[in-house]
Design an enzyme around this catalytic site. Structure first.
Site, PDB file in Angstrom:
ATOM      1  N   CYS A  52      -6.618 -10.619  13.097  1.00 55.59           N
ATOM      2  CA  CYS A  52      -5.240 -10.414  13.552  1.00 55.59           C
ATOM      3  C   CYS A  52      -5.147  -9.181  14.452  1.00 55.59           C
ATOM      4  CB  CYS A  52      -4.311 -10.252  12.353  1.00 55.59           C
ATOM      5  SG  CYS A  52      -4.269 -11.680  11.246  1.00 55.59           S
ATOM      6  N   CYS A  59      -6.057  -7.529   8.327  1.00 58.46           N
ATOM      7  CA  CYS A  59      -6.861  -8.635   8.860  1.00 58.46           C
ATOM      8  C   CYS A  59      -7.473  -8.211  10.201  1.00 58.46           C
ATOM      9  CB  CYS A  59      -6.001  -9.877   9.020  1.00 58.46           C
ATOM     10  SG  CYS A  59      -6.856 -11.288   9.756  1.00 58.46           S
TER      11      CYS A  59
END
Length: 312
Positions: free
Chosen positions: A58, A55
């Site tokens: 993230c 991600c």
């Protein structure tokens, strides 16, 4: 010997620092949670992040989350994170559908964090107790509830199926559609097997009514006989009363006929008696009369003969 050792440490240092927050690194203050120790979040105050290594968002927030974890001692809070690729069951327990997902926990009461992803906002969220204005997660959706425990099992099963699919297509070189066909066939067989087990269990717990028919047949027959007898009794009474009425009418008719016959016989006998009396009286009267001429005698004889015929 010291030179190669220092060189090895220098090489491993950047590699270790490239993955902050790993379980074996003491420098990171972020607590890594997994399926075995997630219950620690039920005690005290926590800020918990769900992320994935692939991600990009993230990855951008990783340094901010590490800085927030360094301030955790002053904020009296524990900062943790969960890798959803490694812990699919735990992500299912919290029903994580987007990344990154952040939860605030206070003694087992969970709230979804919906603010901005900056260090200042994280700190103000805890210091100003902004989490009190957020509606907590419902009890049936709480990570410790029975329903979410089952959801964790489903997510864990999905991760296990994904690993098998990767093994079939990557390691064994099986075509993707063949792997799908294998999973479809396995799903049908498992469904049939589970359905058979459910039918057997239901048959044992709730047997069909046919088993009770042999046991209650005599009682049912007795009950039917009683009901039929109860229904036939009024009909029999009505038939008996009708028969009695007919017999009574016949008896009455016979008695009336006998009375009429008796009365007719009595009347005829009375008439005969009266006729005899009248005849005798007329005979006596004729006898008492004096003798007359022959014509008178002949007329008297005719009268006697008529009286005698009437008496007969």
């Amino acid at each position: 010997m010291a030179g190669p050792a220092l060189l090895l440490v220098a090489l491993l240092g950047p590699a270790a620092s490239s993955s902050p927050g790993s379980p074996g690194q003491p420098r990171s203050r972020v607590r890594v949670l997994c399926g075995s120790n997630w219950s620690l979040a039920l005690q005290g105050q926590w800020m918990l992040e769900f992320y994935a290594p692939w991600c990009s968002t993230c990855q951008q927030m990783e340094l901010t989350w590490e800085s927030f974890a360094k301030e955790s001692e002053h904020l009296d809070i524990t900062v943790g994170k969960v890798d959803v690729t490694q812990e699919p069951g735990l992500s299912g327990r919290f029903f994580v559908t987007t990344l990154p997902t952040i939860y605030h926990a206070n003694n087992g009461v969970f709230r979804r964090y919906l603010g901005s992803w900056t260090l200042e906002e994280f700190q103000n969220y805890v210091l100003e107790r902004k989490w009190e204005a957020v509606e907590p997660v419902a009890g049936w959706k709480s990570p410790s509830s029975i329903m979410m425990h089952g959801m964790a099992g489903l997510f864990h099963l999905s991760g296990w199926i994904r690993q098998i699919h990767s093994y079939l297509t990557g390691t064994l070189g099986i075509h993707v559609w063949i792997s799908y066909a294998i999973f479809i066939l396995a799903t049908l067989l498992i469904g049939l097997f589970l359905g058979l087990i459910l039918v057997l269990i239901s048959d044992c717990l709730c047997p069909s009514k046919s088993r009770y028919r042999t046991e209650t047949s005599e009682e049912a027959i007795t009950k039917d006989n009683v009901e039929n007898a109860a229904l036939e009794e009024p009909e029999e009474v009505a038939e008996l009363s009708a028969d009695d009425a007919e017999e009574t009418a016949d008896v009455k008719d016979l008695s009336d006929g006998e009375d009429a016959a008796n009365s007719s016989d009595d009347g005829s006998e009375e008439d005969l008696a009266l006729g005899k009396e009248l005849g005798e009286e007329e005979v006596e009267d004729l006898n008492e009369q004096p003798l007359a001429d022959p014509e008178t005698e002949s007329s008297l004889r005719q009268r006697k003969n008529q009286v005698a015929d009437n008496g007969l």
